[in-house]
Design a protein around this motif. Sequence first.
Motif, PDB file in Angstrom:
ATOM      1  N   TYR A  75     -53.727  31.454  -0.131  1.00  0.00           N
ATOM      2  CA  TYR A  75     -54.568  30.600   0.709  1.00  0.00           C
ATOM      3  C   TYR A  75     -56.064  30.881   0.534  1.00  0.00           C
ATOM      4  O   TYR A  75     -56.470  31.846  -0.105  1.00  0.00           O
ATOM      5  N   ASP A  76     -56.860  30.026   1.168  1.00  0.00           N
ATOM      6  CA  ASP A  76     -58.316  30.096   1.089  1.00  0.00           C
ATOM      7  C   ASP A  76     -58.843  31.496   1.389  1.00  0.00           C
ATOM      8  O   ASP A  76     -58.365  32.161   2.312  1.00  0.00           O
ATOM      9  N   LEU A  77     -59.830  31.903   0.616  1.00  0.00           N
ATOM     10  CA  LEU A  77     -60.586  33.140   0.849  1.00  0.00           C
ATOM     11  C   LEU A  77     -59.740  34.410   0.820  1.00  0.00           C
ATOM     12  O   LEU A  77     -60.191  35.479   1.246  1.00  0.00           O
ATOM     13  N   ALA A  78     -58.538  34.331   0.315  1.00  0.00           N
ATOM     14  CA  ALA A  78     -57.597  35.462   0.370  1.00  0.00           C
ATOM     15  C   ALA A  78     -58.173  36.754  -0.199  1.00  0.00           C
ATOM     16  O   ALA A  78     -57.970  37.827   0.368  1.00  0.00           O
ATOM     17  N   PHE A  79     -58.895  36.666  -1.305  1.00  0.00           N
ATOM     18  CA  PHE A  79     -59.461  37.851  -1.954  1.00  0.00           C
ATOM     19  C   PHE A  79     -60.976  37.741  -2.110  1.00  0.00           C
ATOM     20  O   PHE A  79     -61.564  38.383  -2.972  1.00  0.00           O
ATOM     21  N   GLN A  80     -61.613  36.951  -1.276  1.00  0.00           N
ATOM     22  CA  GLN A  80     -63.062  36.783  -1.381  1.00  0.00           C
ATOM     23  C   GLN A  80     -63.774  38.101  -1.080  1.00  0.00           C
ATOM     24  O   GLN A  80     -63.364  38.870  -0.209  1.00  0.00           O
ATOM     25  N   PHE A  81     -64.823  38.368  -1.815  1.00  0.00           N
ATOM     26  CA  PHE A  81     -65.645  39.572  -1.705  1.00  0.00           C
ATOM     27  C   PHE A  81     -64.903  40.852  -2.097  1.00  0.00           C
ATOM     28  O   PHE A  81     -65.276  41.942  -1.671  1.00  0.00           O
ATOM     29  N   CYS A  82     -63.897  40.727  -2.931  1.00  0.00           N
ATOM     30  CA  CYS A  82     -63.246  41.904  -3.542  1.00  0.00           C
ATOM     31  C   CYS A  82     -64.043  42.181  -4.810  1.00  0.00           C
ATOM     32  O   CYS A  82     -63.613  41.853  -5.924  1.00  0.00           O
TER      33      CYS A  82
END
Length: 83
Positions: free
Chosen positions: A54-61
């Motif tokens: 889903y959306d943003l699941a790994f954002q900013f990793c």
Amino acid sequence: NITYITGNAFINCEYMKSISIPSSVIKIGTKAFYNCSKLESISFEKESKLTDIYDLAFQFCKELKSISIPSSVKSIGESAFCN
């Protein structure tokens, strides 16, 4: 057997360096691993049944170098791997 990693499940786990997603997981929720800034590797067990990220699941990793998405995945949400 875990089938769904809920949204925000591991949000801001700044010291998590690696994860292994069990083959039973079908969906990874919104912001499930959001801002896990030191996450370097994600692996999926053989015979993965994962269908949705889903959306943003790994954002900013930010430390994530590479990932091999299982062929079972049908949908990757908006900005799932952004930044």
